[in-house]
Design a protein around this motif. Structure first.
Motif, PDB file in Angstrom:
ATOM      1  N   SER A 196       0.986  -1.223  -0.064  1.00  0.00           N
ATOM      2  CA  SER A 196      -0.085  -0.197  -0.094  1.00  0.00           C
ATOM      3  C   SER A 196       0.878   1.171  -0.010  1.00  0.00           C
ATOM      4  O   SER A 196       1.825   1.344   0.551  1.00  0.00           O
ATOM      5  N   ASP A 197       0.369   2.196  -0.324  1.00  0.00           N
ATOM      6  CA  ASP A 197       1.032   3.617  -0.387  1.00  0.00           C
ATOM      7  C   ASP A 197       0.352   4.546   0.806  1.00  0.00           C
ATOM      8  O   ASP A 197       0.698   5.813   0.692  1.00  0.00           O
ATOM      9  N   TYR A 198      -0.112   3.952   1.598  1.00  0.00           N
ATOM     10  CA  TYR A 198      -1.004   4.690   2.857  1.00  0.00           C
ATOM     11  C   TYR A 198      -0.324   3.989   4.111  1.00  0.00           C
ATOM     12  O   TYR A 198       0.157   2.950   3.903  1.00  0.00           O
ATOM     13  N   VAL A 199      -0.418   4.769   5.079  1.00  0.00           N
ATOM     14  CA  VAL A 199      -0.285   3.967   6.371  1.00  0.00           C
ATOM     15  C   VAL A 199      -1.380   4.106   7.135  1.00  0.00           C
ATOM     16  O   VAL A 199      -2.282   5.023   7.077  1.00  0.00           O
ATOM     17  N   ALA A 200      -1.620   3.213   8.059  1.00  0.00           N
ATOM     18  CA  ALA A 200      -2.677   2.977   8.948  1.00  0.00           C
ATOM     19  C   ALA A 200      -2.558   4.072  10.022  1.00  0.00           C
ATOM     20  O   ALA A 200      -1.635   4.795  10.513  1.00  0.00           O
TER      21      ALA A 200
ATOM     22  N   ARG B 153     -15.134   4.984  -1.748  1.00  0.00           N
ATOM     23  CA  ARG B 153     -15.907   3.879  -0.881  1.00  0.00           C
ATOM     24  C   ARG B 153     -15.100   3.395   0.498  1.00  0.00           C
ATOM     25  O   ARG B 153     -15.367   3.270   1.476  1.00  0.00           O
ATOM     26  N   THR B 154     -13.879   3.047  -0.151  1.00  0.00           N
ATOM     27  CA  THR B 154     -12.958   2.451   0.654  1.00  0.00           C
ATOM     28  C   THR B 154     -12.234   3.300   1.591  1.00  0.00           C
ATOM     29  O   THR B 154     -12.100   3.208   2.836  1.00  0.00           O
ATOM     30  N   VAL B 155     -11.938   4.551   1.138  1.00  0.00           N
ATOM     31  CA  VAL B 155     -11.463   5.669   1.998  1.00  0.00           C
ATOM     32  C   VAL B 155     -12.581   6.238   3.171  1.00  0.00           C
ATOM     33  O   VAL B 155     -12.090   6.139   4.272  1.00  0.00           O
ATOM     34  N   GLU B 156     -13.826   6.113   2.690  1.00  0.00           N
ATOM     35  CA  GLU B 156     -14.787   6.513   3.723  1.00  0.00           C
ATOM     36  C   GLU B 156     -14.809   5.420   4.676  1.00  0.00           C
ATOM     37  O   GLU B 156     -15.087   5.805   5.869  1.00  0.00           O
TER      38      GLU B 156
ATOM     39  N   GLU C 250     -16.804  11.055  -2.445  1.00  0.00           N
ATOM     40  CA  GLU C 250     -17.395  10.896  -3.899  1.00  0.00           C
ATOM     41  C   GLU C 250     -17.685   9.682  -3.976  1.00  0.00           C
ATOM     42  O   GLU C 250     -16.811   9.053  -4.401  1.00  0.00           O
ATOM     43  N   ILE C 251     -18.803   8.984  -3.849  1.00  0.00           N
ATOM     44  CA  ILE C 251     -19.369   7.784  -4.089  1.00  0.00           C
ATOM     45  C   ILE C 251     -19.385   7.446  -5.526  1.00  0.00           C
ATOM     46  O   ILE C 251     -19.618   8.383  -6.342  1.00  0.00           O
ATOM     47  N   GLU C 252     -19.277   6.088  -5.832  1.00  0.00           N
ATOM     48  CA  GLU C 252     -19.402   5.677  -7.294  1.00  0.00           C
ATOM     49  C   GLU C 252     -20.626   6.280  -7.991  1.00  0.00           C
ATOM     50  O   GLU C 252     -21.600   6.205  -7.451  1.00  0.00           O
ATOM     51  N   GLU C 253     -20.374   7.016  -9.320  1.00  0.00           N
ATOM     52  CA  GLU C 253     -21.332   7.310 -10.058  1.00  0.00           C
ATOM     53  C   GLU C 253     -22.916   6.310 -10.340  1.00  0.00           C
ATOM     54  O   GLU C 253     -23.911   6.668 -10.221  1.00  0.00           O
TER      55      GLU C 253
ATOM     56  N   ASN D 278      -4.734  10.094  -1.614  1.00  0.00           N
ATOM     57  CA  ASN D 278      -3.574  10.090  -2.474  1.00  0.00           C
ATOM     58  C   ASN D 278      -3.063   8.721  -2.857  1.00  0.00           C
ATOM     59  O   ASN D 278      -2.155   8.552  -3.895  1.00  0.00           O
ATOM     60  N   ALA D 279      -3.360   7.512  -1.993  1.00  0.00           N
ATOM     61  CA  ALA D 279      -2.669   6.223  -2.118  1.00  0.00           C
ATOM     62  C   ALA D 279      -3.465   5.529  -3.283  1.00  0.00           C
ATOM     63  O   ALA D 279      -3.393   4.563  -3.569  1.00  0.00           O
ATOM     64  N   GLY D 280      -4.361   6.120  -3.818  1.00  0.00           N
ATOM     65  CA  GLY D 280      -5.545   5.564  -4.891  1.00  0.00           C
ATOM     66  C   GLY D 280      -6.629   4.855  -4.487  1.00  0.00           C
ATOM     67  O   GLY D 280      -7.039   3.837  -5.466  1.00  0.00           O
ATOM     68  N   LEU D 281      -6.863   4.820  -3.073  1.00  0.00           N
ATOM     69  CA  LEU D 281      -7.825   3.968  -2.846  1.00  0.00           C
ATOM     70  C   LEU D 281      -9.261   4.342  -3.242  1.00  0.00           C
ATOM     71  O   LEU D 281      -9.482   5.628  -3.609  1.00  0.00           O
ATOM     72  N   ALA D 282     -10.276   3.459  -3.474  1.00  0.00           N
ATOM     73  CA  ALA D 282     -11.737   3.847  -3.946  1.00  0.00           C
ATOM     74  C   ALA D 282     -12.261   4.785  -3.015  1.00  0.00           C
ATOM     75  O   ALA D 282     -11.933   4.691  -1.654  1.00  0.00           O
TER      76      ALA D 282
END
Length: 360
Positions: free
Chosen positions: A50-54, A85-88, A122-125, A79-83
């Motif tokens: 992953s490109d993020y840290v917990a 919905r996953t970010v939320e 921003e949830i999926e369209e 910025n890590a490119g997570l979807a």
């Protein structure tokens, strides 16, 4: 002190909060392995790929944590490119964790909870409400209160964020109309230099920042723009804004556009709740908990309808121009569009922007 009063919890919650929380979730709530893995990835330790840290890697949260830290945590997830919905979902896991830590007296605040309330995910369209230009126009016309009706139109025509809309001050709005010029002169309001020579335009600065003072007022929402932006105002939006200004209550410096009957700036959360309630009344959604529609939905509508090959509207704008209007582009592109604003941004926007037929 938590809401249950002064309770005594196992002191291990202070010494080993992460381990205690994970054990509690596994043993007391009987969570699935998938859910436990989500908790570990968001709260304890991210994947090596992953490109993020917990959260627990990101900050020494027991020592100190602020709302700025929470915003930075959100930014690094995105910025890590997570979807989205996953970010939320990851943010809500951390929020739940900190809420439990507050209950057990380990921490005294939950800045992640604050950021979740302020952020726009921003949830999926595909899971959002789909409306045509005509259907959205009918909804906007049905909104009873004039400032919320004008606000909805401004969102729909320009794709601005809720905070940007809430922070508009009259010096940042140039409406080319004698009544507006008299309105400004009577109140001794001078237009911002960025739009003084650009009629029918709106100036959206990259500031203010949430919780910081801007033009003598601490703002409850931030603008979140990378760069200052000058947005065109078309005739339909102009008339709607003039109609609102004709009944707008008086308000002192910094002269907010949206004003309550108490002569203060409208709270940024009220736009969200009121327009959602109107959507329920209009039958667009079943209840206000329905996430298919929100104030942020207008930003998606604007982008989708004007993007080439998307939406159900025949005209379009170039993708970089859409990014300019949304405030998403880098400095070099901003300079090109700002330098030749009249011939590039304004002319093409006016030719392409959809009309809702509000004054037909």
């Amino acid at each position: 002190m938590n809401k249950y009063g002064k309770l005594e919890f196992d002191r291990e919650w202070h010494k080993m909060p992460i381990q205690k929380y994970e054990t509690y979730k596994r043993d007391q709530q009987d969570l699935t392995d998938t859910r436990l893995r989500q908790i570990r990835l968001s709260l304890i330790k991210s994947s090596a790929r992953s490109d993020y840290v917990a959260w627990n890697e990101f900050i020494d949260w027991q020592e100190s944590m602020t709302t700025d830290d929470a915003w930075r945590f959100l930014d690094q997830l995105r910025n890590a490119g997570l979807a989205e919905r996953t970010v939320e979902e990851y943010m809500r896991i951390v929020q739940s964790f900190l809420a439990m830590m507050m209950t057990r007296g380990v921490v005294e605040s939950n800045p992640i909870a604050y950021v979740i309330d302020e952020a726009e995910f921003e949830i999926e369209e595909s899971s959002q409400l789909e409306l045509t230009v005509s259907q959205l126009g009918n909804f906007i016309k049905s909104i009873p209160k004039p400032h919320y009706r004008a606000s909805a139109l401004l969102h729909a025509k320009n794709g601005i964020r809720n905070g940007e809309n809430n922070n508009i001050d009259l010096p940042h709005l140039h409406l080319d109309h004698p009544d507006y010029y008299r309105f400004l002169e009577k109140r001794d309001i001078e237009l911002h230099e960025q739009i003084k020579e650009r009629p029918d335009s709106l100036y959206i600065p990259s500031e203010p920042t949430i919780g910081e003072e801007y033009n003598g007022e601490v703002r409850g929402a931030g603008n979140k723009r990378k760069n200052d932006t000058i947005i065109p105002i078309d005739m339909e939006t102009k008339f709607m804004l003039l109609n609102w200004l004709a009944v707008r209550p008086l308000a002192e410096y910094p002269h907010p556009l949206w004003v309550t009957q108490d002569n203060t700036r409208v709270h940024h959360q009220s736009f969200r709740s009121y327009i959602k309630n109107c959507a329920v009344e209009a039958g667009l959604i079943d209840d206000t908990a329905d996430r298919k529609f929100s104030v942020h939905w207008f930003r998606h509508f604007f982008t989708t309808q004007l993007r080439p090959g998307h939406g159900n509207y025949s005209e379009y704008l170039e993708p970089t121009m859409i990014k300019y209007l949304r405030g998403d582009v880098e400095d070099d592109i901003m300079e090109v569009y700002t330098h030749d604003w009249g011939n590039t941004i304004r002319a093409e926007y006016i030719d392409s922007i959809y009309q809702f037929g509000i004054y037909e």
